[in-house]
Motif scaffolding. Structure first.
Motif, PDB file in Angstrom:
ATOM      1  N   ARG A 279      11.652   4.046   9.180  1.00  0.00           N
ATOM      2  CA  ARG A 279      11.156   4.459   7.876  1.00  0.00           C
ATOM      3  C   ARG A 279      12.319   4.904   7.015  1.00  0.00           C
TER       4      ARG A 279
ATOM      5  N   LYS B  33       5.068   5.907  20.701  1.00  0.00           N
ATOM      6  CA  LYS B  33       4.423   4.906  19.846  1.00  0.00           C
ATOM      7  C   LYS B  33       4.480   3.524  20.504  1.00  0.00           C
TER       8      LYS B  33
ATOM      9  N   ALA C 262       5.252   0.264   2.421  1.00  0.00           N
ATOM     10  CA  ALA C 262       6.111   0.802   1.374  1.00  0.00           C
ATOM     11  C   ALA C 262       7.414   1.378   1.925  1.00  0.00           C
ATOM     12  N   ASP C 263       7.426   1.718   3.214  1.00  0.00           N
ATOM     13  CA  ASP C 263       8.560   2.499   3.741  1.00  0.00           C
ATOM     14  C   ASP C 263       9.761   1.667   4.174  1.00  0.00           C
TER      15      ASP C 263
ATOM     16  N   ASP D   9      -3.085   4.566  -2.697  1.00  0.00           N
ATOM     17  CA  ASP D   9      -4.236   4.987  -1.893  1.00  0.00           C
ATOM     18  C   ASP D   9      -4.560   6.460  -2.138  1.00  0.00           C
TER      19      ASP D   9
ATOM     20  N   TYR E  82       0.811   5.545   0.124  1.00  0.00           N
ATOM     21  CA  TYR E  82       0.152   6.843   0.202  1.00  0.00           C
ATOM     22  C   TYR E  82       1.239   7.905   0.278  1.00  0.00           C
TER      23      TYR E  82
ATOM     24  N   ASN F  49      -8.337   8.580  -1.119  1.00  0.00           N
ATOM     25  CA  ASN F  49      -7.560   8.058   0.001  1.00  0.00           C
ATOM     26  C   ASN F  49      -8.537   7.364   0.949  1.00  0.00           C
TER      27      ASN F  49
ATOM     28  N   GLN G  33      10.078  -0.501   6.444  1.00  0.00           N
ATOM     29  CA  GLN G  33      10.198  -0.832   7.870  1.00  0.00           C
ATOM     30  C   GLN G  33      10.105  -2.338   8.051  1.00  0.00           C
TER      31      GLN G  33
ATOM     32  N   LYS H 193      -5.054   9.095  12.876  1.00  0.00           N
ATOM     33  CA  LYS H 193      -5.331   7.839  12.165  1.00  0.00           C
ATOM     34  C   LYS H 193      -5.110   6.641  13.078  1.00  0.00           C
TER      35      LYS H 193
ATOM     36  N   PRO I 262       0.836  -1.194   0.000  1.00  0.00           N
ATOM     37  CA  PRO I 262       0.000   0.000   0.000  1.00  0.00           C
ATOM     38  C   PRO I 262       0.876   1.251   0.000  1.00  0.00           C
TER      39      PRO I 262
ATOM     40  N   SER J 102       5.878   9.645   8.517  1.00  0.00           N
ATOM     41  CA  SER J 102       4.831   8.671   8.780  1.00  0.00           C
ATOM     42  C   SER J 102       3.519   9.166   8.187  1.00  0.00           C
ATOM     43  N   LYS J 103       2.795   8.243   7.540  1.00  0.00           N
ATOM     44  CA  LYS J 103       1.486   8.603   6.989  1.00  0.00           C
ATOM     45  C   LYS J 103       0.395   8.218   7.982  1.00  0.00           C
ATOM     46  N   TYR J 104       0.828   7.898   9.201  1.00  0.00           N
ATOM     47  CA  TYR J 104      -0.094   7.492  10.251  1.00  0.00           C
ATOM     48  C   TYR J 104      -0.006   8.474  11.410  1.00  0.00           C
TER      49      TYR J 104
ATOM     50  N   GLU K 261       4.178   8.132  -1.266  1.00  0.00           N
ATOM     51  CA  GLU K 261       5.449   7.466  -0.975  1.00  0.00           C
ATOM     52  C   GLU K 261       6.492   7.672  -2.076  1.00  0.00           C
TER      53      GLU K 261
ATOM     54  N   HIS L   8      -5.127   2.893   4.990  1.00  0.00           N
ATOM     55  CA  HIS L   8      -4.240   1.741   4.878  1.00  0.00           C
ATOM     56  C   HIS L   8      -4.981   0.398   4.774  1.00  0.00           C
TER      57      HIS L   8
HETATM   58  N1  UDP Z   1      -0.767   4.168   4.016  1.00  0.00           N
HETATM   59  C1  UDP Z   1      -1.830   4.146   3.109  1.00  0.00           C
HETATM   60  N2  UDP Z   1      -2.867   5.003   3.287  1.00  0.00           N
HETATM   61  C2  UDP Z   1      -2.931   5.875   4.347  1.00  0.00           C
HETATM   62  C3  UDP Z   1      -1.862   5.867   5.279  1.00  0.00           C
HETATM   63  C4  UDP Z   1      -0.805   4.995   5.090  1.00  0.00           C
HETATM   64  O1  UDP Z   1      -1.806   3.379   2.150  1.00  0.00           O
HETATM   65  O2  UDP Z   1      -3.914   6.619   4.445  1.00  0.00           O
HETATM   66  C5  UDP Z   1       0.364   3.234   3.809  1.00  0.00           C
HETATM   67  C6  UDP Z   1       1.742   3.897   3.731  1.00  0.00           C
HETATM   68  O3  UDP Z   1       2.038   4.322   2.428  1.00  0.00           O
HETATM   69  C7  UDP Z   1       2.653   2.778   4.207  1.00  0.00           C
HETATM   70  C8  UDP Z   1       1.776   2.016   5.183  1.00  0.00           C
HETATM   71  O4  UDP Z   1       0.428   2.388   4.913  1.00  0.00           O
HETATM   72  O5  UDP Z   1       3.003   1.897   3.146  1.00  0.00           O
HETATM   73  C9  UDP Z   1       2.124   2.309   6.623  1.00  0.00           C
HETATM   74  O6  UDP Z   1       2.128   3.714   6.843  1.00  0.00           O
HETATM   75  P1  UDP Z   1       3.275   4.454   7.652  1.00  0.00           P
HETATM   76  O7  UDP Z   1       4.583   3.804   7.398  1.00  0.00           O
HETATM   77  O8  UDP Z   1       3.185   5.911   7.348  1.00  0.00           O
HETATM   78  O9  UDP Z   1       2.805   4.179   9.138  1.00  0.00           O
HETATM   79  P2  UDP Z   1       3.739   3.972  10.428  1.00  0.00           P
HETATM   80  O10 UDP Z   1       4.778   2.965  10.061  1.00  0.00           O
HETATM   81  O11 UDP Z   1       4.310   5.305  10.725  1.00  0.00           O
HETATM   82  O12 UDP Z   1       2.785   3.485  11.468  1.00  0.00           O
END
Ligand code: UDP
Ligand code: MG
Length: 326
Positions: A219, A152, A115-116, A57, A20, A88, A118, A230, A18, A224-226, A22, A91
């Motif tokens: 990352r 977190k 995607a990041d 997304d 968003y 959008n 991690q 969210k 997924p 972060s997209k979260y 990125e 996730h």
């Molecule tokens: N993502 C998505 N839509 C959203 C938010 C996040 O598809 O509305 C995807 C984002 O591109 C990534 C994955 O969900 O591949 C996890 O997001 P992120 O790494 O930002 O979250 P974190 O690791 O900070 O919890």
């Protein structure tokens, strides 16, 4: 080589990612995934028909253009494919869309991965081996949380604890990095709810499962997209889509308040008989506010569920695929 010992044959594997906004990480993510899949293909552990499926997304940056370029570039020999949602949708929804698209394309197994970067690309080897040994679902479980901020880590721990108290089965310290075979995906496709919480649904499917441990990295690039908002909404979805415990808690709290109010009644009558009523003003004021607050909280919780019933009853599509490569 060793593939002959396994009860299953090399799967047509889809890695569903997924995305968003990125654009900063996609070139590196695609590079590492291509390297990994080509090497697995070389060892005949996955079929040469395996793919990386990027699920966009509704990104506002160049993410979808990059995915298209990867798909069109003959140098990648059709390894990359993608779908793009019109909006959008979050996730969980875009991940579901990607997994369903992989299933439609006839995959034998799909691995979902952020995607990041991690999630450790090298854990894919072990996941594939577990599949070959007959597992239907393989969870990627992180063995530490040291790359997370203390905030977190703390909130995630509290969240998993709360979830298990509320009766939702999750696999602690696993996010959405997991392999599911076609049979498990088929079962998942039957879940039509609007408030998707895959970390709760997938363990509830049953099947033969196993875990693979990995170290979660930071990352690779971008932010972060979260955001907290969210995360909170994911937590609320996780609890309300599996459990009616909060509703029961409202009932219990209500009963406690009834008992308290009976005691207060006795107290008020005694005070009245002793002629000291005016002195009760403070306690009265406090209890009015307290009860008022309790009622509002309770209504809020009930409202959460009513709101969800409303959303589910509309049977709206969870997402709309605007474009599909291939
Ligand atoms: N993502 C998505 N839509 C959203 C938010 C996040 O598809 O509305 C995807 C984002 O591109 C990534 C994955 O969900 O591949 C996890 O997001 P992120 O790494 O930002 O979250 P974190 O690791 O900070 O919890
Ligand atoms: Mg991340």
């Amino acid at each position: 080589m060793t593939a002959v010992e396994h009860p299953r044959t090399a799967p047509r594997l889809y890695v569903v990612v997924p995305c968003y906004n990125e654009e900063e990480v996609l070139p590196e993510t695609s590079r590492r995934l291509e390297k990994k899949l080509r090497s697995l293909m070389g060892q005949r552990r996955v079929s040469p028909e395996s793919r990386v499926l990027f699920a966009n997304d509704g990104s506002k940056d160049r993410t979808w253009e990059l995915i298209r370029e990867l798909h069109d570039d003959p140098a990648h020999d059709g390894l990359f494919t993608g779908i793009s949602l019109a909006h959008n949708r979050g996730h969980q929804n875009v991940l579901f869309a990607g997994l369903m698209s992989a299933l439609e394309h006839g995959c034998d197994a799909a691995i979902s991965m952020d995607a990041d970067l991690q999630d450790d690309v090298n854990a894919i080897d072990e996941m594939v081996d577990a599949y070959l040994d007959g597992a239907n679902i393989v969870y990627g479980v992180r063995n530490d949380r040291e790359t997370d901020t203390r905030f977190k880590r703390g909130t995630a721990e509290a969240f998993y604890k709360l979830m298990s108290r509320m009766g939702t089965e999750t696999v602690p310290n696993s996010a959405d990095f997991r392999l599911m075979d076609a049979q498990a995906l088929q079962a998942l496709s039957q879940y039509g709810e609007a408030n998707l919480f895959l970390r709760g649904i997938v363990p509830s499917l049953g099947f033969q499962t196993t875990k693979v441990y990995y170290k979660r990295a930071e990352r690779f690039a971008g932010e972060s997209k979260y955001p907290l908002s969210k995360m909170v909404s994911l937590a609320i979805d996780g609890i309300t889509s599996f459990s009616v415990t909060p509703l029961r808690m409202v009932t219990i709290a209500g009963s406690v308040f009834v008992v308290i109010s009976l005691l207060a009644l006795v107290y008020a009558l005694v005070s009245l008989a002793m002629g000291t009523t005016v002195g009760g003003w403070t306690s009265l004021l406090i209890s009015i506010w307290f009860v008022g607050g309790a009622i509002m909280v309770s209504l809020g919780i009930v409202g959460e569920y009513v709101g969800r019933i409303y959303l589910e009853s509309k049977h709206r599509p969870r997402y709309i695929v605007a474009e599909e490569l291939d």
